[in-house]
Design a protein around this motif. Structure first.
Motif, mmCIF file in Angstrom:
data_model
loop_
_atom_site.group_PDB
_atom_site.id
_atom_site.type_symbol
_atom_site.label_atom_id
_atom_site.label_comp_id
_atom_site.label_asym_id
_atom_site.label_seq_id
_atom_site.Cartn_x
_atom_site.Cartn_y
_atom_site.Cartn_z
ATOM 1 N N ALA A 93 -2.109 37.965 7.635
ATOM 2 C CA ALA A 93 -1.804 39.082 8.531
ATOM 3 C C ALA A 93 -3.080 39.681 9.110
ATOM 4 N N ALA A 94 -4.110 39.798 8.274
ATOM 5 C CA ALA A 94 -5.384 40.325 8.778
ATOM 6 C C ALA A 94 -6.000 39.388 9.813
ATOM 7 N N GLU A 95 -5.877 38.062 9.576
ATOM 8 C CA GLU A 95 -6.404 37.103 10.541
ATOM 9 C C GLU A 95 -5.654 37.179 11.861
ATOM 10 N N LEU A 96 -4.325 37.320 11.800
ATOM 11 C CA LEU A 96 -3.541 37.451 13.025
ATOM 12 C C LEU A 96 -3.886 38.734 13.772
ATOM 13 N N ASP A 97 -4.073 39.826 13.039
ATOM 14 C CA ASP A 97 -4.462 41.082 13.692
ATOM 15 C C ASP A 97 -5.818 40.947 14.371
ATOM 16 N N ARG A 98 -6.733 40.253 13.707
ATOM 17 C CA ARG A 98 -8.061 40.085 14.306
ATOM 18 C C ARG A 98 -7.975 39.265 15.585
ATOM 19 N N ARG A 99 -7.193 38.170 15.554
ATOM 20 C CA ARG A 99 -7.044 37.357 16.766
ATOM 21 C C ARG A 99 -6.346 38.123 17.878
ATOM 22 N N GLU A 100 -5.351 38.926 17.511
ATOM 23 C CA GLU A 100 -4.657 39.701 18.527
ATOM 24 C C GLU A 100 -5.597 40.723 19.167
ATOM 25 N N GLN A 101 -6.428 41.344 18.366
ATOM 26 C CA GLN A 101 -7.389 42.283 18.919
ATOM 27 C C GLN A 101 -8.397 41.586 19.831
ATOM 28 N N GLU A 102 -8.814 40.379 19.431
ATOM 29 C CA GLU A 102 -9.733 39.635 20.287
ATOM 30 C C GLU A 102 -9.085 39.278 21.622
ATOM 31 N N LEU A 103 -7.805 38.854 21.556
ATOM 32 C CA LEU A 103 -7.112 38.524 22.792
ATOM 33 C C LEU A 103 -6.941 39.754 23.673
ATOM 34 N N GLN A 104 -6.613 40.889 23.065
ATOM 35 C CA GLN A 104 -6.482 42.107 23.849
ATOM 36 C C GLN A 104 -7.813 42.525 24.459
ATOM 37 N N THR A 105 -8.877 42.357 23.695
ATOM 38 C CA THR A 105 -10.198 42.701 24.224
ATOM 39 C C THR A 105 -10.572 41.794 25.385
ATOM 40 N N ARG A 106 -10.270 40.502 25.216
ATOM 41 C CA ARG A 106 -10.565 39.573 26.313
ATOM 42 C C ARG A 106 -9.680 39.826 27.515
ATOM 43 N N GLY A 107 -8.410 40.193 27.232
ATOM 44 C CA GLY A 107 -7.502 40.448 28.348
ATOM 45 C C GLY A 107 -7.858 41.703 29.108
ATOM 46 N N SER A 108 -8.366 42.717 28.395
ATOM 47 C CA SER A 108 -8.733 43.949 29.074
ATOM 48 C C SER A 108 -9.960 43.755 29.950
ATOM 49 N N GLY A 109 -10.889 42.882 29.514
ATOM 50 C CA GLY A 109 -12.074 42.640 30.314
ATOM 51 C C GLY A 109 -11.814 41.581 31.372
ATOM 52 N N VAL A 110 -12.506 41.667 32.470
ATOM 53 C CA VAL A 110 -12.354 40.715 33.563
ATOM 54 C C VAL A 110 -13.231 39.501 33.269
ATOM 55 N N LYS A 111 -12.622 38.328 33.280
ATOM 56 C CA LYS A 111 -13.373 37.105 33.029
ATOM 57 C C LYS A 111 -14.090 36.691 34.302
ATOM 58 N N GLU A 112 -15.364 36.469 34.184
ATOM 59 C CA GLU A 112 -16.150 36.024 35.323
ATOM 60 C C GLU A 112 -16.024 34.512 35.461
ATOM 61 N N ASN A 113 -15.859 34.074 36.675
ATOM 62 C CA ASN A 113 -15.759 32.643 36.931
ATOM 63 C C ASN A 113 -17.074 31.964 36.564
ATOM 64 N N ASN A 114 -16.948 30.815 35.944
ATOM 65 C CA ASN A 114 -18.131 30.093 35.477
ATOM 66 C C ASN A 114 -18.208 28.662 35.986
ATOM 67 N N TRP A 115 -17.300 28.299 36.895
ATOM 68 C CA TRP A 115 -17.355 26.936 37.450
ATOM 69 C C TRP A 115 -17.189 26.996 38.961
ATOM 70 N N PRO A 116 -17.977 26.234 39.697
ATOM 71 C CA PRO A 116 -19.090 25.378 39.252
ATOM 72 C C PRO A 116 -20.280 26.196 38.775
ATOM 73 N N PRO A 117 -21.038 25.658 37.831
ATOM 74 C CA PRO A 117 -22.179 26.412 37.274
ATOM 75 C C PRO A 117 -23.341 26.486 38.260
ATOM 76 N N LEU A 118 -23.261 27.439 39.132
ATOM 77 C CA LEU A 118 -24.291 27.602 40.157
ATOM 78 C C LEU A 118 -25.305 28.659 39.706
ATOM 79 N N PRO A 119 -26.531 28.563 40.165
ATOM 80 C CA PRO A 119 -27.514 29.604 39.832
ATOM 81 C C PRO A 119 -27.133 30.944 40.444
ATOM 82 N N LYS A 120 -27.598 32.025 39.828
ATOM 83 C CA LYS A 120 -27.206 33.367 40.263
ATOM 84 C C LYS A 120 -27.725 33.702 41.654
ATOM 85 N N PHE A 121 -28.871 33.166 42.015
ATOM 86 C CA PHE A 121 -29.410 33.470 43.338
ATOM 87 C C PHE A 121 -28.710 32.692 44.449
#
Length: 328
Positions: A93-121
């Protein structure tokens, strides 16, 4: 005279109480005296030796342990088992709660696109987000990565095909059509193959989408046919396949060797695509996807699409206005 023969000093017979006949009979009987009486009559020693049984050697008594556990031991074992199961459940149960919190944290944050791997400039930014370890289940990661490697191998082959067609064009100006088409195939097939069959299979493994699986199968089957045509190398089609390679190898062996190498790469693409198509199909059959689910997903996706809803509302309002003006 008999009276004179008697002892004058003797006690008279009639006065002696022990001369009583009953007493005399008792004292003269053959009965044993009391002090010689024995309650245990004597026996011969020989008879004792015959009838005596020797005693067995002494052995200490050993208590055999009982095989059946006591009720207290059974209750203690059951309690320990319950405690162990409770700890295991609490850990899960603790492991499931931890994964759920991680998913919620990832879902709340905006994922930055990483493909194609171009330089920042670089002025062009990445267009997609891709992470096999995070988005793809472990049992599908290997096949999904192989599809990605096949796409990169195809892009490399298309680039080498362009160079081979350029060398082909240098030997004879009439083969300029092949060089021009090879440029078109590189510009067209490299991004279209990524969007039309790699991203659908990535999404299918990610979300277990039946519609994405069916879309991938339809497009990738066409891609397999294209690989076979490219490996054949029909002249004037912009492909350095076997026919074009054997046509030029008689006049220019160096260009022919380059084109044969490209033909081998196209053949490898065709073979690998057939193998991966079978692997994806076998996994698709284990996921429980079906054509009915694909229809439901397509209808739900279209109906919930905001662009479609806006277009449908605009078309409905236009039709209503036209009907109202026609009635007036």
């Amino acid at each position: 005279m008999s009276g004179y023969d008697n002892n004058p000093f003797a006690d008279p017979a009639g006065d002696n109480p022990f001369n009583d006949p009953s007493v005399t009979q008792a004292t003269n009987s053959n009965l044993e005296s009391v002090d010689q009486f024995s309650a245990f009559p004597a026996h011969p020693t020989d008879s004792l030796a015959v009838h005596t049984t020797p005693a067995a050697p002494y052995q200490p008594a050993v208590l055999q342990p009982s095989t059946e556990p006591s009720p207290q031991a059974t209750a203690a074992a059951a309690q320990a088992n319950l405690l162990r199961q409770q700890e295991e459940l609490e850990r899960k149960a603790a492991e499931l709660d931890r994964r759920e919190q991680e998913l919620q944290t990832r879902g709340s944050g905006v994922k930055e696109n990483n493909w194609p791997p171009l330089p920042k400039f670089f002025p062009i930014k990445p267009c997609f987000y891709q992470d096999f370890s995070e988005e793809i289940p472990p049992e599908y990661q290997r096949v999904c990565k192989m599809m990605y490697y096949l796409w990169m191998f195809n892009c490399m082959t298309l680039f080498l095909n362009l160079l081979a067609c350029l060398a082909y064009f240098t030997t004879d100006a009439s083969y300029g059509v092949d060089f021009g088409l090879s440029i078109l195939w590189l510009i067209l097939f490299a991004p279209c193959s990524f969007l039309c069959w790699y991203r659908p299979v990535y999404k299918a493994f990610k979300t277990d989408s039946s519609f994405s699986f069916f879309f991938f199968f339809f497009v990738f089957f066409c891609q397999v046919a294209i690989f076979i045509i490219q490996s054949v190398g029909i002249p004037k089609w912009g492909n350095s396949g076997w026919i074009a390679a054997f046509t030029i190898i008689g006049t220019n062996k160096a260009v022919g060797a380059i084109m044969i190498t490209v033909a081998i790469l196209f053949t490898m693409c065709a073979v690998l695509s057939v193998i991966l198509l079978k692997m994806v199909h076998s996994m698709y059959r284990r996921t429980g996807a079906s054509f009915h689910k694909a229809q439901q997903e397509f209808s739900q996706g279209v109906l919930t699409n905001k662009t479609f809803q806006t277009a449908a509302a605009g078309a409905a309002s236009t039709a209503a206005q036209g009907a109202f003006q026609g009635n007036n």
